[in-house]
Enzyme design. Sequence first.
Site, PDB file in Angstrom:
ATOM      1  CD  GLU A  18      46.404  36.298  36.277  1.00 54.65           C
ATOM      2  OE1 GLU A  18      46.142  36.943  37.310  1.00 54.65           O
ATOM      3  OE2 GLU A  18      46.493  35.067  36.253  1.00 54.65           O
ATOM      4  CG  HIS A 319      42.417  36.512  34.872  1.00 57.85           C
ATOM      5  ND1 HIS A 319      41.758  35.307  34.755  1.00 57.85           N
ATOM      6  CD2 HIS A 319      42.903  36.543  36.129  1.00 57.85           C
ATOM      7  CE1 HIS A 319      41.837  34.648  35.908  1.00 57.85           C
ATOM      8  NE2 HIS A 319      42.532  35.368  36.751  1.00 57.85           N
TER       9      HIS A 319
END
Length: 348
Positions: A18, A319
């Site tokens: 990410e 994430h």
Amino acid sequence: MTMRPIDFPVELDGSDGEGGGQILRTGLALSMITQRPLSITKIRARRPKPGLMRQHLACVQAARDVCGATVEGDVLGSTSLQFTPGPVKAGRYGFAIASAGSCMLLLQTLLPALLLADDASEIELSGGTHNPMAPPFHFIEQTLAPLVTRLGGRLDLELRRCGFYPAGGGSVLARITPGPLVPFDLMERGAALDRAALCLAPALARNVAQRELETLASLLGWPQEQLQLLPARQNEGPGNALMARLAYEHVTELITVIGEKSVPAESVAHSLVDEVRRYLVHTAPVGEHLADQLALLMALACWKSGRPAAFACTGITPHTRTNCAVIERFLMPLRIEIDPAQVLRITP
């Protein structure tokens, strides 16, 4: 804390996964814990403004102070950093972010290392406490801190003043008590214990909070006694955070929506209700935002104790996957696997 000899640096590419600030924060935390130097390039490469912003630089400087590190590249806008840690020192610290940057993310950087320190620590933090893109104070207090206790440490938090974007100015006192970390499996929520809607709306018209709470209650069918307007402190705000707390036997989930200027109170409530319903559709205990933070602490407990652990999640975000990849780089041969049922399994 048990120290290891300084080894070759762990090299991280900040554009992986990410590509945000979590790579930096987790890298700093694990560098302090393992005593391995960290070399990171392309910091926050996937963000509109790459490089170190004030809140990220504050994390670097705080980590430096806690372990006496030698650092290169610790300037605003830097896209590369070399961090060579020294021994972690428990104690009393104060750190400020001169903006509305999240002081809770700064705490996230220091918490793992100080949970493994030789004594308790006390940290005074100032900056943003309720940010749209960061875990708010109440989430850390009510969702993460009880699991820290269950792992064997302790995190006690005191909110002295709320800090909202863009002014910031929040104040938090964190007390971190280390202990032998022991992992556990978290596969079920257990019995439902309580639910409540909480609203923070300092320096806003009172009817804003009332409309948010009434809309939420109407949509979810919650009675009046489960609605709570949290008191504001003098000269606090303006700001708005609407929260839903879902307490179970084994976990408490706190879902938050931060109100923004020109967004009607009813829209804020609808957004929160949508998130609450998404969580209630699942039976897994660990929400997608908690999964990211719990992964590091649980992995450390597995690494220190040599015992495996697993927890079931409502969802696995990019994430979380990125964070797990960084954890594996530092804690080899520890492995983190995510199965199709969204169960995160850690094997030391």
